[in-house]
Every structure is written in C-alpha cells, then in structure tokens.
Design an enzyme around this catalytic site. Structure first.
Site, PDB file in Angstrom:
ATOM      1  N   VAL A   2       0.798  -1.236   0.000  1.00 37.60           N
ATOM      2  CA  VAL A   2       0.000   0.000   0.000  1.00 37.60           C
ATOM      3  C   VAL A   2       0.828   1.283   0.000  1.00 37.60           C
ATOM      4  CG1 VAL A   2      -2.010  -1.099   1.050  1.00 37.60           C
ATOM      5  CG2 VAL A   2      -0.285  -0.048   2.525  1.00 37.60           C
ATOM      6  N   LYS A   3       2.134   1.175  -0.170  1.00 34.65           N
ATOM      7  CA  LYS A   3       2.957   2.386  -0.133  1.00 34.65           C
ATOM      8  C   LYS A   3       3.081   3.044  -1.527  1.00 34.65           C
ATOM      9  CE  LYS A   3       4.104   2.325   4.290  1.00 34.65           C
ATOM     10  NZ  LYS A   3       3.387   1.242   4.992  1.00 34.65           N
TER      11      LYS A   3
END
Ligand SMILES: *Cc1c(COP(=O)(O)O)cnc(C)c1O
Length: 397
Positions: free
Chosen positions: A185-186
């Site tokens: 999710v980065k």
C-alpha cells in the site's frame, strides 16, 4: 499512494525479465544470472532518488527499521525515543532487539514534538526515531540539534513520506539512517520490501551483512564468505526488486498526480469554517500522500468521519479509535502480550505505559481526519470529491 493503482507493462516487463532469466535470489548464482542484478540496480536508483551514498534493500519496512537500529549498535536495555502516532512496526522493531521504546507526544506536525523528546532523554537513551507520518515531517533541524547535543543516533522512518523533502533534501536522507517501506500500500510498492539509506559507510556495511546472516559478501559466488558477526535473513528477492525498479522510475509521475489531487481537495475545504490543517515545518514539502485536517473537537471530527463513510467519501480516517496507528488502542503493548519471555529490564522500562497519559497527542489525533490521496482518480473525480467533502463538513458545523 498506493503505487499498485497504476501497474503497467513497465512492472510486468521487469518481472518477466527475472522469470526468463530464472535467478530469483539477489546474491550469488553469478554465472547463471547473466548480468541480471535487479536488487543492485534498484539500490543504485534509490541512492540517486534519495541522494544518499548507500542503500540496503531488505524484505520490509519493519525489517528496515530493525536493521537500521541493529546497524547503529542499538540493543538490550537501550532506550529509543519514538512518537505515540506511528505504525506498530516502530515498537516491534525496537523490542525485537531487546531495546525499550520510549513513547513521547507529537505536536501539530503529527510527529515528534522536540520539547517532548528533550524531556524524555535519560542516560540510557541511544536513539531518537522520527516517523514522518502521512506524507509530511517533523521539525528536522530542531531534532537533529537535540541528537547532536546528546550524542544520539537519529533515525528517520520515511515509510509514509516517499518523495517528500525538507529544505531540498529527500525525507529519509536527513537523519543518520533512513527507513523506507515498499509494501503493497505504499507510494512505491515491491509487493513486500524496504530499504535502509545512509551516508555512514560503517552503518551500511553492518546493514549489508546483518540482513543476510552476517555474510560479508566478499568474493564471487558466495564461496569464500565469512561471518564477522551474527545476522538474520531480511533479504529482498529479485522478483520484488524488479517491481520496485519499474515503480521508482515512475516516482516523479506519482508525486505529480498526488500533488494535483491533494491540492484540489485542500482548496475545496480550506475555507470551510472549523477546518484547519497540520503544520508543515518551514522548508518542508509534503509527498502529498495524505490530506490531514483538524476539526475543532473530537465530537465534530467523529461526525465528519461518519458523514464521509455513509456518503461514499472513502479512505478517510480519524486515528483516535484506530488500533494500528495510535497508542490509545495498543493494549497488546501496554499489557506486554508476548509469545516469548521479555526481559525484566524491558518490562520495567515499559511500566510507564500503565499510567502515563498523552494529552497533547490526544489533542491532535482526536481532532484529526486523514484522507488517503489516490493515484487513480481523474481530475473530475477529485473535484466532485472535494465539493462533497466541503458540503458534508459544512452540514455538520
Ligand atoms: C508501512 C510502515 C512500516 C512498515 O512497513 P512494512 O513494509 O509493512 O513492514 C513502518 N513504518 C511506517 C510509518 C509505515 O507506514
């Protein structure tokens, strides 16, 4: 954020290149790999991006924090100062090494308050770890000065602020050691992955060896390696590095989109009565991964949060009741729920968590709403979202 929203043929081609070649491990197999070194290539790209002399890729952001601490020689009984608002990984990494997390208040930057850091220093303090939360940063000059004055290692967790800068320098490159995550999710994703960056050669060599069983990586094909010290396996694979390689080359594109979307949303709600924004220190430029704003009190913030949820404004959080990112709900830490025995020194070192209140942190986190900025939104979608947000907040006031 997150980078997976814009996966393309660039990522696919890099991964296929590894699979066609067949070597999935980043070390050794020198003949078989025919010049394919994705992890090494990614380390070189990251060194340029983060303007740092040395980069060590690892298997996660949590591994990066653990390796950074170990590389600086932090371990049993050492105190590490960290903020009350972060991801659970911060204290996990500290405790893995037998060290003691000393949690201190945040200020309106949403990370370490320099005054709270100074007040928490004891003879056992070895390091200060700032966490650049939600795309922005703390007062780096004030914190660097405190660390210099007290001879402390300064560590920067920039997992959520990839692409932000402070006085022209990339976040993650300012302290003695910087940590990044490339989890799913980065802003840049490898699937799972992380990096330690530093200008300190000794720390880098420690990180290189420690993250691969203490192997010294001397010579070709791993034949003659020795072990100067103990290590673990925190390696990244060539497959993960390949995804990251395509993604890091697109970082400027990602940051531009984040900035456009962030700016539209910020402008849309800026004049709504009661709305104020987090402080970005002078000379700082956010990565625009999140838009954070404050409401006048907890009740109003919760009403806004609920109104957003029921009206389709997704990916916005009030972290006060969140058990991943804020101290109030970290009962497993407070109650020392561990699978294995924890040393009496660490137990004693954490007793303060039973009684200490963090009123200043509560003051900011209770009123805060944090909205993820997505990369896949069209400009039209962001404008509609901004109007809706403004409308919903106005209706509550
Ligand atoms: C994501 C994150 C981490 C941990 O990274 P992983 O790669 O998921 O282990 C650490 N610190 C912060 C601030 C993060 O957001």
């Amino acid at each position: 954020m997150p980078g997976f929203e814009l996966f393309s043929d660039l990522e696919r081609n890099e991964v296929n290149d590894v699979l066609d070649n067949g070597v999935l491990m980043r070390y050794g197999f020198d003949g078989m790999r025919k010049g394919h070194w994705k992890a090494k290539e990614l380390e070189a790209e990251l060194a340029t991006t983060f303007e740092s002399n040395h980069v060590q890729l690892v298997s996660s952001g949590t591994a990066a924090v653990s390796v950074a601490l170990a590389s600086a020689g932090i371990g049993a009984g050492d105190e590490v100062i960290m903020p009350t608002f972060t991801f659970v990984a911060s204290f996990e990494a500290i405790m893995m090494l037998g060290a003691i997390p000393v949690l201190v208040d945040i200020d309106d930057t949403l990370t370490l308050d320099p005054k709270a850091v100074e007040a928490a220093i004891t003879p056992k303090t070895k390091a200060v770890m700032i966490v650049q939360m939600c795309g922005s940063m703390g007062n780096m000059d004030a914190l660097s000065k405190i660390c210099n004055n007290h001879n402390l290692v300064f560590i920067e967790d920039a997992c959520q602020a990839i692409g932000g800068t402070y006085k022209g320098k990339p976040l993650g490159s300012i302290a003695d050691l910087g940590c990044f995550s490339f989890d799913f999710v980065k802003t840049i994703t490898c699937g799972e992955g992380g990096a330690v960056v530093t200008n300190n050669k000794a720390y880098y060599i420690n990180a290189d060896h420690f993250s691969d069983h203490g192997h010294d990586h001397v010579g070709n094909d791993r034949g003659a390696e020795t072990h100067p010290f103990l290590g673990y396996n925190f390696r990244i694979s060539e497959l993960h590095a390949a995804v990251g390689l395509a993604q890091v080359r697109r970082l400027p594109e990602f940051i531009n989109i984040q900035k456009r979307n962030f700016t539209i949303l910020r402008n849309a709600i800026a004049d709504v009565p009661g709305v104020t924004f987090r402080t970005v220190p002078e000379g700082g430029e956010e990565s625009y991964a999140f838009l954070n704003f404050f409401m006048p009190n907890l009740e109003l913030a919760q009403k806004v949060s609920e109104a957003f949820k029921t009206n389709g404004v997704d990916a916005c959080w009030n972290y006060y009741h969140n058990n991943w990112h804020y101290i109030r709900k970290w009962n497993h830490l407070k109650d020392l729920k561990s699978l294995y025995p924890i040393s009496s020194e660490v137990k004693e070192g954490l007793e303060y968590l039973q009684t200490k209140s963090f009123d200043q942190s509560d003051f900011y986190i209770s009123r805060n709403i944090s909205c993820l900025i997505k990369l896949s939104w069209t400009e039209e979608e962001v404008r509609a979202r901004g109007s809706k947000m403004a409308q919903l907040i106005k209706a509550i006031n």
